[in-house]
Design an enzyme around this catalytic site. Structure first.
Site: not given
Length: 382
Positions: A58, A61, A121, A223
């Site tokens: 992720s 992202k 997320s 993140k």
């Protein structure tokens, strides 16, 4: 060259080795890859397998959110613009993926979707925004790769907007640090979202998965990521005083490990390095001759404060060099790039900043310009 393009050209320099300076040994970490980068200069302070192509999970992202942020900043999207959740993006509540939980055929604003991507997320939010911007996720992934190339991510290829496992979907610790640097600098208006600890949508409150936001007040992003293939990943930034560091962890064994390894990296960086101001912004460093203008010279300086990060105790060894274009011609705009200021340590370039005209200079009249043409002609002979 515009000011924005010039600054971009000086953002990252080739990795510089501090081997000549006595530093404690960087930590040995149980992961697939890591990088500790100085935000100000882009220098890699410590690394392991920094260019190894790995599944970013992720952390992907970050590019999805960066594209959204840039489109908001340039007016291609608006914060309150409604985005529909199509069936192709809708999250059915599977335990195998993270979701924002926008109802099927429901809507959320672009700003809500952005928070859903960064804080929660949300795979559904990422895919919905990809479809909203590009029509489908595949076309959006192409835009992601174009943006990656533009900002210097040389070993990255995106197949989707979420980071879900896909053949040919990869990045590196160094590239993720590069992306984080651009988010912090280029998307500064929206960067505070990366430090938000929770977000509630559709009555469902979810916490940010970056554990360091809750334990280290200097950490303000960015993140997390996790899949079975990728392991536990984390891109983090922390700012203590004038010094900002970016760390990237790929493939740690657990959530606790990615957090503790990041703490260890940041602690090592702040213990061994410091950031000092070399030159303030908007202060004359030198003057430059101007041809064909109402003024014969212009003050030259920096539009941004010039901070440099180096091993502790080395500040007195920094040397700077001014380089200005040999022929600066009017008309000249305030802020126009006309040179660069270079900082070196032990003969090695560690940072550069563009030098700009601190005032505008209008073009002179016809006869004054003719006299300057004659002067310039003879000056070029010698």
């Amino acid at each position: 060259m515009t000011l924005k393009s010039a600054i971009a050209a000086f953002v990252l320099l080739p990795s510089f080795s501090y081997a000549a300076t006595v530093l404690s040994t960087p930590p040995e970490l149980n992961n697939k890859s890591y990088v500790l980068m100085d935000y100000e200069t882009g220098q890699i302070l410590a690394s392991k397998n920094e260019n190894e192509k790995l599944a970013p999970a992720s952390m992907t992202k970050m590019m999805t959110s960066f594209i959204i942020e840039q489109k908001l900043l340039n007016g291609q999207l608006t914060e309150n613009e409604k985005v529909r959740m199509n069936e192709s993006a809708w999250c059915r509540g599977s335990s195998s993926e993270s979701c924002m939980y926008v109802p099927l055929n429901g809507t959320a604003t672009v700003l809500e979707m952005l928070r859903g991507i960064i804080i929660q997320s949300g795979n559904d939010a990422s895919k919905a925004m990809a479809e909203h911007i590009s029509g489908n996720e595949g076309t959006f992934a192409h835009a992601m790769n174009q943006e990656a190339k533009k900002i210097g991510m040389t070993n990255t290829n995106f197949i989707n907007a979420t980071g879900m496992p896909a053949e040919g979907h990869y990045s590196t610790a160094k590239d993720m640090a590069t992306l984080a640097k651009h988010i912090i600098h280029d998307s500064s208006k929206y960067y505070p979202i990366y430090s938000e600890k929770e977000f509630t949508f559709n009555g469902i409150k979810q916490g940010n998965r970056n554990a360091l936001l809750y334990t280290d007040p200097s950490v303000d992003g960015l993140k997390t990521g996790h899949t079975e293939e990728a392991g536990y990943c984390l891109t983090t930034s922390a700012k203590r005083g004038p010094m900002r560091l970016i760390s990237v962890i790929f493939g740690a064994p657990s959530m606790n490990d990615r957090a503790s390894q990041t703490r260890e990296l940041l602690s090592w960086g702040y213990a061994n390095f410091e950031t000092v101001n070399v030159q303030p912004a908007n202060k004359e460093i030198t003057k430059s001759k101007v041809w064909f203008g109402k003024e014969n010279e212009v003050s030259v300086g920096l539009v941004e404060m010039f901070n440099v990060t180096m091993p502790k105790g080395q500040a007195d060894a920094i040397k700077t060099q001014v380089s200005v274009q040999p022929n600066v011609n009017a008309p000249l705009q305030k802020g126009q790039v006309i040179g660069k200021l270079t900082a070196t340590l032990n003969g090695k370039v560690i940072a550069e900043k563009p030098l700009v005209a601190l005032q505008a200079v209008e073009e002179a009249g016809f006869f004054s310009r003719m006299i300057d043409h004659i002067k310039q002609f003879f000056s070029n002979l010698f």
